[in-house]
Write an enzyme that holds these catalytic residues in place. Structure first.
Site, PDB file in Angstrom:
ATOM      1  CD  GLU A  25      -2.905  -1.193   0.181  1.00  0.00           C
ATOM      2  OE1 GLU A  25      -3.076  -0.138  -0.458  1.00  0.00           O
ATOM      3  OE2 GLU A  25      -3.531  -2.236  -0.049  1.00  0.00           O
ATOM      4  CB  CYS A  79      -1.531   7.147   1.594  1.00  0.00           C
ATOM      5  SG  CYS A  79      -2.914   6.161   2.174  1.00  0.00           S
TER       6      CYS A  79
END
Length: 459
Positions: A212, A246
């Site tokens: 990720e 993010c």
């Protein structure tokens, strides 16, 4: 923690897994309930730790971290029996006297490496999925968020035998020692640079990975968008956790015809949500450390600042900042910002916007503000990205009903809900063949009638 201690942890977890202790569904349910109770009990300490590390308010800590972990646990407790059940599938005619099925099985000993920006959520959310799937786990939280790492360690010690789940704290040397060990699965959240190292180490043992990562997630504002609502939701998503998210909108990419009105609305929303003096607010967060503060602050071109731009270096705080008249050649567009700086760029046609977005590495998220369904359909179909929203930001990751993950340079694999269970599960394909009939056609020597039969069965 030294190399010998880490090697011992992994060895003990492997023995524990091979004992079959994690295979019982009721044991997994009990573990998840114990984790849930401990999180609720330690919520004040979790809030304080997140305040110390990132300056988060109690509300934001629960909304973006603790509450999401508890939601994932509740979802798994509701669905775990269904997820863990064998799934019967259709059997080919040639094997009609058989049962074909897929059997969910845990990988074994998994390593979960988490970042500092959402240190509680991104450590425990994948852990919930790993436990539900029947694995043991070694957690490695970031050294940059020490207060949260410590409360995570205390919660895990409160809940689990270290042969089942344990926490390894420390920095690069501990990371290296862990990556040199043989795990059955590695789940990593962090930067692309470290992600490459994780993948390189995993390749030694052919260990599967979920990465990720991140990237420059665009926020496209099309000419038919509701600009007031778009500004409100963009400001929320961009400056949440001081931009250290993010999936935050990295930059705003808007139709040239609406740019001036959009920037005006964004300024209004920043003042409405953060006040005239954001740095004086007690609930305004901070940048994680000096290194990241300096990097972000150096991306601010004072000649292009139309809002904000001020900072408090000693408190590691930077105002919500808007940069106008930015181009793709500017320094702020050469790397993921990961901070409270919003560049605004313009396009003249949707096709131009799509070409420019697709010319860059695939982002983790993409956001579209529009009232035109055709425009939304075109962007969602033709652009490559991990996931995103139409007429909102961030919220696509807050549901257990959809997987969350990256695409290409922004990552690989996904988790949350069923996707999370699947990530930490290997599905064994099994045929249970009955013994009362054994068709001779597959055995040597082959004859003409064998050929006719095989064509009949396999058409």
């Amino acid at each position: 923690m030294n190399e010998y201690e880490i090697k011992n942890i992994v060895s003990n977890q492997r023995k524990y897994f091979l004992s079959g202790a994690t295979l019982d569904i009721n044991a997994r349910v009990s573990a998840l309930k114990k984790l849930k109770d401990s999180i609720i009990k330690h919520e004040p300490e979790i809030n304080e730790a997140l305040k110390q590390d990132l300056g988060k308010s109690n509300f934001e800590s629960y909304m973006c971290e603790t509450g999401l972990v508890l939601s994932e646990i509740s979802y798994m407790l509701k669905h775990i029996h269904s997820f863990a059940r064998e799934k019967t599938v259709r059997t080919p005619l040639a094997q009609f006297h058989s049962r074909s099925y897929k059997k969910p099985s845990p990988y074994g000993v998994v390593l979960i490496m988490s970042p500092w920006n959402y240190p509680f959520l991104l450590t425990l959310d994948p852990l919930v999925d790993a436990i539900a799937a029947g694995n043991t786990a070694v957690l490695k939280p970031s050294a940059y968020s020490p207060y949260t790492s410590e409360i995570v360690r205390r919660i895990i010690c409160d809940c689990f035998d270290e042969r089942f789940v344990t926490v390894v704290t420390g920095g690069r040397s501990e990371n290296t020692c862990l990556l040199n060990e043989h795990f059955d699965y590695i789940f990593f959240t962090g930067s692309q640079a470290v992600g490459r190292e994780v993948m390189r180490h995993a390749s030694v043992h052919l260990t599967p990975v979920t990465l990720e990562l991140g990237g420059k997630s665009p926020c496209i504002v099309e000419k038919t968008a509701n600009l007031k609502l778009a500004a409100r939701r963009i400001v929320f998503g961009k400056y949440l956790n001081c931009g250290q998210t993010c999936v935050a909108p990295d930059y705003v990419y808007c139709d040239r015809s609406v740019k001036e009105r959009l920037v005006k609305e964004i300024k209004k929303q920043i003042q409405k949500q953060y006040g005239k003096q954001p740095l004086e607010r007690n609930d305004y967060g901070k940048i994680i450390n000096q290194k990241h503060f300096d990097r972000i602050f150096n991306l601010i071109d004072e000649n292009k600042v139309v809002w904000g731009g001020k900072a408090n270096r000693s408190a590691l705080q930077i105002e919500p900042t808007v940069l106008d008249k930015v181009t793709f050649g500017d320094a702020v567009m050469q790397e993921e910002i990961f901070g409270p700086v919003m560049p605004v760029l313009t396009y003249d046609s949707l096709d131009e916007a799509i070409r420019n977005i697709n010319s860059m590495p695939h982002p983790l998220a993409l956001y579209i503000f529009t009232s035109d369904k055709a425009a939304a359909g075109k962007l969602t179909s033709q652009c490559g990205y991990g996931g995103g929203c139409i007429n909102d930001t961030i919220i696509h990751l807050a549901t257990s009903e959809m997987g969350f993950g990256g695409f290409g340079p922004s990552g690989m694999g996904s988790y949350h809900g069923k996707d999370g269970f699947d990530t930490f599960t290997h599905y064994k394909s099994i045929v249970d063949k009955k013994t009362w009939l054994d068709l001779p056609m597959r055995y040597q020597p082959y004859k003409k009638w064998n050929e006719r039969l095989i064509h009949l069965f396999l058409k």
